[in-house]
Write an enzyme that holds these catalytic residues in place. Sequence first.
Site, PDB file in Angstrom:
ATOM      1  N   THR A 123       0.789  -1.114  -0.272  1.00  0.00           N
ATOM      2  CA  THR A 123      -0.283   0.609  -0.092  1.00  0.00           C
ATOM      3  C   THR A 123       0.757   1.005   0.011  1.00  0.00           C
ATOM      4  O   THR A 123       1.719   1.445   0.846  1.00  0.00           O
ATOM      5  CB  THR A 123      -1.030  -0.033   0.823  1.00  0.00           C
ATOM      6  OG1 THR A 123      -1.717   1.586   0.950  1.00  0.00           O
ATOM      7  CG2 THR A 123       0.114  -0.060   2.306  1.00  0.00           C
ATOM      8  N   ASP A 124       0.000   2.286  -0.545  1.00  0.00           N
ATOM      9  CA  ASP A 124       1.143   4.061  -0.370  1.00  0.00           C
ATOM     10  C   ASP A 124       1.059   4.093   1.349  1.00  0.00           C
ATOM     11  O   ASP A 124       1.585   5.062   1.472  1.00  0.00           O
ATOM     12  CB  ASP A 124       0.758   4.696  -1.735  1.00  0.00           C
ATOM     13  CG  ASP A 124      -1.614   4.695  -1.098  1.00  0.00           C
ATOM     14  OD1 ASP A 124      -1.637   4.565  -0.193  1.00  0.00           O
ATOM     15  OD2 ASP A 124      -1.906   5.526  -2.182  1.00  0.00           O
ATOM     16  N   GLU A 125       0.160   3.557   1.692  1.00  0.00           N
ATOM     17  CA  GLU A 125       0.268   4.139   3.250  1.00  0.00           C
ATOM     18  C   GLU A 125       1.632   3.845   4.200  1.00  0.00           C
ATOM     19  O   GLU A 125       1.985   3.866   4.971  1.00  0.00           O
ATOM     20  CB  GLU A 125      -0.736   3.517   4.156  1.00  0.00           C
ATOM     21  CG  GLU A 125      -2.577   3.607   3.533  1.00  0.00           C
ATOM     22  CD  GLU A 125      -3.224   3.954   4.705  1.00  0.00           C
ATOM     23  OE1 GLU A 125      -2.863   3.474   5.601  1.00  0.00           O
ATOM     24  OE2 GLU A 125      -4.254   3.047   4.063  1.00  0.00           O
ATOM     25  N   TYR A 147      -2.100  -0.260  10.908  1.00  0.00           N
ATOM     26  CA  TYR A 147      -2.093  -0.999   9.755  1.00  0.00           C
ATOM     27  C   TYR A 147      -0.549  -0.664   9.365  1.00  0.00           C
ATOM     28  O   TYR A 147      -0.551  -1.341   8.147  1.00  0.00           O
ATOM     29  CB  TYR A 147      -3.925  -0.242   8.943  1.00  0.00           C
ATOM     30  CG  TYR A 147      -3.627  -0.309   7.603  1.00  0.00           C
ATOM     31  CD1 TYR A 147      -3.856  -2.065   6.968  1.00  0.00           C
ATOM     32  CD2 TYR A 147      -2.809   0.073   6.853  1.00  0.00           C
ATOM     33  CE1 TYR A 147      -3.870  -2.474   6.063  1.00  0.00           C
ATOM     34  CE2 TYR A 147      -3.461   0.504   5.761  1.00  0.00           C
ATOM     35  CZ  TYR A 147      -3.119  -1.522   5.060  1.00  0.00           C
ATOM     36  OH  TYR A 147      -3.720  -1.918   4.156  1.00  0.00           O
ATOM     37  N   ALA A 149       2.050  -0.160   9.571  1.00  0.00           N
ATOM     38  CA  ALA A 149       3.465  -0.331   9.967  1.00  0.00           C
ATOM     39  C   ALA A 149       2.749  -2.018  10.332  1.00  0.00           C
ATOM     40  O   ALA A 149       4.527  -2.521   9.923  1.00  0.00           O
ATOM     41  CB  ALA A 149       2.880  -0.213  11.839  1.00  0.00           C
ATOM     42  N   LYS A 151       1.643  -3.496   7.488  1.00  0.00           N
ATOM     43  CA  LYS A 151       2.190  -3.488   6.121  1.00  0.00           C
ATOM     44  C   LYS A 151       3.683  -2.949   5.465  1.00  0.00           C
ATOM     45  O   LYS A 151       4.327  -3.971   4.492  1.00  0.00           O
ATOM     46  CB  LYS A 151       1.552  -2.881   5.063  1.00  0.00           C
ATOM     47  CG  LYS A 151      -0.210  -3.622   4.695  1.00  0.00           C
ATOM     48  CD  LYS A 151      -0.756  -4.012   4.484  1.00  0.00           C
ATOM     49  CE  LYS A 151      -0.541  -4.930   2.587  1.00  0.00           C
ATOM     50  NZ  LYS A 151      -0.900  -5.758   2.529  1.00  0.00           N
ATOM     51  N   ARG A 211      -6.852  11.511  -0.473  1.00  0.00           N
ATOM     52  CA  ARG A 211      -6.472  10.282  -1.338  1.00  0.00           C
ATOM     53  C   ARG A 211      -6.836  10.089  -2.612  1.00  0.00           C
ATOM     54  O   ARG A 211      -7.392  10.838  -3.631  1.00  0.00           O
ATOM     55  CB  ARG A 211      -7.703   9.670  -0.535  1.00  0.00           C
ATOM     56  CG  ARG A 211      -7.223   9.100   1.377  1.00  0.00           C
ATOM     57  CD  ARG A 211      -6.708   8.541   1.292  1.00  0.00           C
ATOM     58  NE  ARG A 211      -6.508   8.519   3.048  1.00  0.00           N
ATOM     59  CZ  ARG A 211      -5.575   9.797   3.751  1.00  0.00           C
ATOM     60  NH1 ARG A 211      -5.562  10.375   3.494  1.00  0.00           N
ATOM     61  NH2 ARG A 211      -5.180   9.108   5.463  1.00  0.00           N
TER      62      ARG A 211
HETATM   63  P1  TYD Z   1     -10.720   4.556   4.377  1.00  0.00           P
HETATM   64  O1  TYD Z   1     -11.115   4.128   3.324  1.00  0.00           O
HETATM   65  O2  TYD Z   1     -10.218   4.222   5.624  1.00  0.00           O
HETATM   66  O3  TYD Z   1      -8.757   4.287   3.767  1.00  0.00           O
HETATM   67  P2  TYD Z   1      -7.662   4.836   4.241  1.00  0.00           P
HETATM   68  O4  TYD Z   1      -7.658   5.186   5.853  1.00  0.00           O
HETATM   69  O5  TYD Z   1      -6.675   3.250   4.266  1.00  0.00           O
HETATM   70  O6  TYD Z   1      -6.833   6.097   3.012  1.00  0.00           O
HETATM   71  O7  TYD Z   1     -10.423   6.131   4.439  1.00  0.00           O
HETATM   72  C1  TYD Z   1     -10.176   7.482   3.063  1.00  0.00           C
HETATM   73  C2  TYD Z   1     -10.562   8.185   4.077  1.00  0.00           C
HETATM   74  O8  TYD Z   1     -12.023   8.874   4.215  1.00  0.00           O
HETATM   75  C3  TYD Z   1      -9.548   8.652   5.082  1.00  0.00           C
HETATM   76  O9  TYD Z   1      -8.831  10.237   4.739  1.00  0.00           O
HETATM   77  C4  TYD Z   1     -10.263   9.067   6.599  1.00  0.00           C
HETATM   78  C5  TYD Z   1     -11.907   8.795   5.914  1.00  0.00           C
HETATM   79  N1  TYD Z   1     -13.151   8.729   6.520  1.00  0.00           N
HETATM   80  C6  TYD Z   1     -13.657   9.399   6.913  1.00  0.00           C
HETATM   81  O10 TYD Z   1     -13.667  10.637   6.578  1.00  0.00           O
HETATM   82  N2  TYD Z   1     -14.732   8.766   7.785  1.00  0.00           N
HETATM   83  C7  TYD Z   1     -15.015   7.685   7.640  1.00  0.00           C
HETATM   84  O11 TYD Z   1     -15.812   6.974   8.350  1.00  0.00           O
HETATM   85  C8  TYD Z   1     -14.452   6.583   7.098  1.00  0.00           C
HETATM   86  C9  TYD Z   1     -14.386   5.344   7.181  1.00  0.00           C
HETATM   87  C10 TYD Z   1     -12.725   7.009   6.577  1.00  0.00           C
END
Ligand code: TYD
Length: 332
Positions: A123-125, A147, A149, A151, A211
């Site tokens: 992942t890019d994370e 998470y 960490a 990966k 994102r």
């Molecule tokens: P997510 O889909 O959990 O992916 P990641 O954290 O791996 O990027 O979240 C995407 C973005 O959306 C992230 O900036 C967190 C935000 N988010 C919300 O604002 N509300 C939510 O209920 C969730 C699950 C995520």
Amino acid sequence: MKKIVVTGGAGFIGSAFVRFQLERYPGTKVVTLDALAYSGNPANLEGLDPERHRFVQGDIADPEAVRTAVEGADAIVNFAAESHVDRSLMGAEAFIRTNITGVEVLLRAAREFGVQRYLQVSTDEVYGSIDEGAFREGDPLSPRNPYSASKAGGELFARAHFETFGVPVVITRGSNTYGPRQYPEKVLPLFVTNAIDGLPLPLYGDGLNVRDWLYVDDHAAGIDCALRQGVPGEIYNIAGGNERTNIELTRKILALTGRDESLVKPVTDRPGHDRRYSIDASKLNALGWRPQMPWDDGMARAVQWYQENEAWWRPIKSGEYRAYYDAQYGAR
Ligand code: TYD
């Protein structure tokens, strides 16, 4: 490649990859190994040709299950993972077991059976957050939540097996992925399905986190390109090229579901919330991969899929999911 083992193939991106293999390569057979943990779903693999696809239920951290599935395979592509940041904040044990221990078990089997390729879906994370510009594959790992960490830990074991034992490892780092069949804990299917039901959309913090959105079939194609054209020991970024703030994404979902902004509910931010993810995919582009799905079309398709497939997500949202949802959002 005649036989590919796809671990986590009953999940969101894994099942798209399984379909991609069967459609694109008529000579390829696929074995899906999946533990069917909370987000793995046999419905994601419905309708596949049983002559060319076999499903095996098993955990990648179980060496015997892995050895049975991997024997005779040309390649392993590992999608099996705990993938949700918010769950990792509630407890990281399952993340360590699957994303680190499970990867190490798979790598040992890859070595034992001499597979031609081991592809680790990452992942890019693992790069952490970046305010400006985009990460390249040589940049340092800087994961900032449990998470990411875990990966990064899985990646380091993959690299170790390449360096130490010569296992032909390729690593991909994909950006945020969207499309049909994503478990509705992730922001996009959560917001779409809540919007369909007229429920609040819990937007974290100021909604300005960024994102980079990658359509699931483009992600599957990118992994396939890295698997077949990539060089062992190398890492390839897979970027969507669609950087959006969460509020932009939310507005798009509201427009596509015919809802207005009154549904948006700003809630307490995620602790340690990474501000922006951005990666440069030039290295994979040089091997011939480009994302094909334009943002507007991908979003329209994704939203339409959830609108037309309530039978897929309604049972999920009424099951184990409810306890998770209450724990995650109840006090926010
Ligand atoms: P997510 O889909 O959990 O992916 P990641 O954290 O791996 O990027 O979240 C995407 C973005 O959306 C992230 O900036 C967190 C935000 N988010 C919300 O604002 N509300 C939510 O209920 C969730 C699950 C995520």
